[in-house]
Design a protein around this motif. Structure first.
Motif, PDB file in Angstrom:
ATOM      1  N   GLN A   1      13.287   6.466  16.832  1.00  0.00           N
ATOM      2  CA  GLN A   1      12.813   6.341  18.322  1.00  0.00           C
ATOM      3  C   GLN A   1      12.358   5.246  18.962  1.00  0.00           C
ATOM      4  O   GLN A   1      12.754   4.816  19.899  1.00  0.00           O
ATOM      5  N   GLY A   2      11.594   4.456  18.004  1.00  0.00           N
ATOM      6  CA  GLY A   2      10.833   3.495  18.524  1.00  0.00           C
ATOM      7  C   GLY A   2      11.540   2.179  18.399  1.00  0.00           C
ATOM      8  O   GLY A   2      11.029   1.043  18.824  1.00  0.00           O
ATOM      9  N   GLY A   3      12.489   2.125  17.533  1.00  0.00           N
ATOM     10  CA  GLY A   3      13.456   0.926  17.227  1.00  0.00           C
ATOM     11  C   GLY A   3      12.679   0.039  16.362  1.00  0.00           C
ATOM     12  O   GLY A   3      13.126  -0.990  16.123  1.00  0.00           O
ATOM     13  N   TYR A   4      11.834   0.618  15.220  1.00  0.00           N
ATOM     14  CA  TYR A   4      11.194  -0.245  14.350  1.00  0.00           C
ATOM     15  C   TYR A   4      12.294  -0.213  13.186  1.00  0.00           C
ATOM     16  O   TYR A   4      13.162   0.417  12.968  1.00  0.00           O
ATOM     17  N   GLY A   5      12.137  -1.543  12.481  1.00  0.00           N
ATOM     18  CA  GLY A   5      13.095  -1.808  11.475  1.00  0.00           C
ATOM     19  C   GLY A   5      12.870  -0.920  10.047  1.00  0.00           C
ATOM     20  O   GLY A   5      13.736  -0.920   9.137  1.00  0.00           O
ATOM     21  N   SER A   6      11.647  -0.600  10.170  1.00  0.00           N
ATOM     22  CA  SER A   6      11.147   0.382   8.846  1.00  0.00           C
ATOM     23  C   SER A   6       9.799   1.036   9.160  1.00  0.00           C
ATOM     24  O   SER A   6       9.132   0.684  10.227  1.00  0.00           O
ATOM     25  N   THR A   7       9.626   1.831   8.243  1.00  0.00           N
ATOM     26  CA  THR A   7       8.313   2.646   8.209  1.00  0.00           C
ATOM     27  C   THR A   7       7.052   1.392   8.225  1.00  0.00           C
ATOM     28  O   THR A   7       6.217   1.714   9.008  1.00  0.00           O
ATOM     29  N   SER A   8       7.232   0.626   7.386  1.00  0.00           N
ATOM     30  CA  SER A   8       6.105  -0.267   7.504  1.00  0.00           C
ATOM     31  C   SER A   8       5.721  -1.216   8.556  1.00  0.00           C
ATOM     32  O   SER A   8       4.784  -1.176   8.815  1.00  0.00           O
ATOM     33  N   GLU A   9       6.975  -1.325   9.415  1.00  0.00           N
ATOM     34  CA  GLU A   9       6.546  -2.094  10.600  1.00  0.00           C
ATOM     35  C   GLU A   9       6.008  -0.936  11.618  1.00  0.00           C
ATOM     36  O   GLU A   9       5.126  -1.460  12.308  1.00  0.00           O
ATOM     37  N   TYR A  10       6.195   0.257  11.750  1.00  0.00           N
ATOM     38  CA  TYR A  10       5.636   1.313  12.540  1.00  0.00           C
ATOM     39  C   TYR A  10       4.341   1.531  12.050  1.00  0.00           C
ATOM     40  O   TYR A  10       3.330   1.304  12.980  1.00  0.00           O
ATOM     41  N   VAL A  11       3.945   1.547  10.942  1.00  0.00           N
ATOM     42  CA  VAL A  11       2.531   1.706  10.600  1.00  0.00           C
ATOM     43  C   VAL A  11       1.829   0.430  10.798  1.00  0.00           C
ATOM     44  O   VAL A  11       0.733   0.388  11.313  1.00  0.00           O
ATOM     45  N   ARG A  12       2.249  -0.854  10.540  1.00  0.00           N
ATOM     46  CA  ARG A  12       1.668  -2.060  10.945  1.00  0.00           C
ATOM     47  C   ARG A  12       1.297  -1.976  12.635  1.00  0.00           C
ATOM     48  O   ARG A  12       0.209  -2.503  13.053  1.00  0.00           O
TER      49      ARG A  12
ATOM     50  N   VAL B   1       6.876  10.555  11.361  1.00  0.00           N
ATOM     51  CA  VAL B   1       6.763   8.838  11.076  1.00  0.00           C
ATOM     52  C   VAL B   1       8.343   8.452  11.090  1.00  0.00           C
ATOM     53  O   VAL B   1       8.793   7.357  11.752  1.00  0.00           O
ATOM     54  N   ASP B   2       9.147   9.229  10.288  1.00  0.00           N
ATOM     55  CA  ASP B   2      10.616   8.986  10.413  1.00  0.00           C
ATOM     56  C   ASP B   2      11.113   8.854  11.791  1.00  0.00           C
ATOM     57  O   ASP B   2      12.049   8.039  12.209  1.00  0.00           O
ATOM     58  N   PHE B   3      10.854  10.102  12.609  1.00  0.00           N
ATOM     59  CA  PHE B   3      11.263  10.207  13.786  1.00  0.00           C
ATOM     60  C   PHE B   3      10.989   8.878  14.737  1.00  0.00           C
ATOM     61  O   PHE B   3      11.729   8.354  15.654  1.00  0.00           O
ATOM     62  N   GLN B   4       9.631   8.674  14.575  1.00  0.00           N
ATOM     63  CA  GLN B   4       8.816   7.407  15.560  1.00  0.00           C
ATOM     64  C   GLN B   4       9.765   6.200  14.995  1.00  0.00           C
ATOM     65  O   GLN B   4       9.823   5.557  15.783  1.00  0.00           O
ATOM     66  N   VAL B   5       9.825   6.118  13.815  1.00  0.00           N
ATOM     67  CA  VAL B   5      10.808   4.634  13.369  1.00  0.00           C
ATOM     68  C   VAL B   5      12.014   4.562  14.104  1.00  0.00           C
ATOM     69  O   VAL B   5      12.385   3.613  14.786  1.00  0.00           O
TER      70      VAL B   5
ATOM     71  N   ASP C   1       5.564  17.092   7.021  1.00  0.00           N
ATOM     72  CA  ASP C   1       5.668  17.101   8.511  1.00  0.00           C
ATOM     73  C   ASP C   1       5.188  15.926   9.090  1.00  0.00           C
ATOM     74  O   ASP C   1       5.681  15.241  10.072  1.00  0.00           O
ATOM     75  N   LEU C   2       4.121  15.270   8.411  1.00  0.00           N
ATOM     76  CA  LEU C   2       3.980  14.023   9.090  1.00  0.00           C
ATOM     77  C   LEU C   2       5.057  12.790   8.640  1.00  0.00           C
ATOM     78  O   LEU C   2       5.044  11.804   9.330  1.00  0.00           O
ATOM     79  N   LYS C   3       5.408  13.018   7.446  1.00  0.00           N
ATOM     80  CA  LYS C   3       6.355  12.134   7.198  1.00  0.00           C
ATOM     81  C   LYS C   3       7.716  12.168   8.159  1.00  0.00           C
ATOM     82  O   LYS C   3       8.379  11.113   8.572  1.00  0.00           O
TER      83      LYS C   3
ATOM     84  N   MET D   1       0.887  -1.416   0.052  1.00  0.00           N
ATOM     85  CA  MET D   1      -0.119   0.062  -0.107  1.00  0.00           C
ATOM     86  C   MET D   1       0.797   1.010   0.108  1.00  0.00           C
ATOM     87  O   MET D   1       1.866   1.412   0.836  1.00  0.00           O
ATOM     88  N   ASN D   2       0.681   2.256  -0.895  1.00  0.00           N
ATOM     89  CA  ASN D   2       1.432   3.445  -0.796  1.00  0.00           C
ATOM     90  C   ASN D   2       0.430   4.187  -0.182  1.00  0.00           C
ATOM     91  O   ASN D   2      -0.713   4.568  -0.471  1.00  0.00           O
ATOM     92  N   VAL D   3       1.007   5.402   0.709  1.00  0.00           N
ATOM     93  CA  VAL D   3       0.365   6.200   1.454  1.00  0.00           C
ATOM     94  C   VAL D   3       1.222   7.741   1.009  1.00  0.00           C
ATOM     95  O   VAL D   3       2.265   7.820   1.329  1.00  0.00           O
ATOM     96  N   SER D   4       0.495   8.705   0.959  1.00  0.00           N
ATOM     97  CA  SER D   4       1.111  10.078   0.736  1.00  0.00           C
ATOM     98  C   SER D   4       1.097  11.126   1.757  1.00  0.00           C
ATOM     99  O   SER D   4      -0.262  10.939   2.523  1.00  0.00           O
ATOM    100  N   LEU D   5       1.933  11.552   2.445  1.00  0.00           N
ATOM    101  CA  LEU D   5       1.883  12.060   3.450  1.00  0.00           C
ATOM    102  C   LEU D   5       2.568  13.698   3.393  1.00  0.00           C
ATOM    103  O   LEU D   5       3.273  13.618   2.462  1.00  0.00           O
ATOM    104  N   PRO D   6       1.922  14.432   4.199  1.00  0.00           N
ATOM    105  CA  PRO D   6       2.598  15.864   3.902  1.00  0.00           C
ATOM    106  C   PRO D   6       3.867  15.748   4.653  1.00  0.00           C
ATOM    107  O   PRO D   6       4.235  14.782   5.209  1.00  0.00           O
TER     108      PRO D   6
END
Length: 77
Positions: free
Chosen positions: A22-33, A16-20, A11-13, A4-9
């Motif tokens: 800081q949260g120790g996620y391996g990827s953006t997809s992992e964080y979104v899941r 998400v990058d920061f949360q990935v 600031d939201l991108k 799934m492709n998602v377009s983000l402004p």
């Protein structure tokens, strides 16, 4: 697994990058899941709470009730 492709402004991108990171996620997809799973859990909890609130009162939760619960827990019932 479906894609799934998602377009983000921007600031939201950035968020998400920061949360990935800081949260120790391996990827953006992992964080979104994880966000989707949490949302599902929240919706299920909300539905269960609403079902409980709509259900008839079965009895009073007084000291005797909680003593009975403790006895059941101790006996493994």
């Amino acid at each position: 697994m479906a894609t799934m492709n998602v377009s983000l402004p921007t600031d939201l991108k950035s968020l998400v990058d920061f949360q990935v990171i800081q949260g120790g996620y391996g990827s953006t997809s992992e964080y979104v899941r994880e966000l989707i799973r949490r949302d599902l859990d929240r919706r299920q909890l909300s539905a269960a709470l609403l079902d409980g609130a709509r259900s008839p009162i079965a009895g009073s939760a007084d000291a005797a009730y909680f003593a009975s619960l403790r006895d059941q827990a101790r006996s493994g019932a």
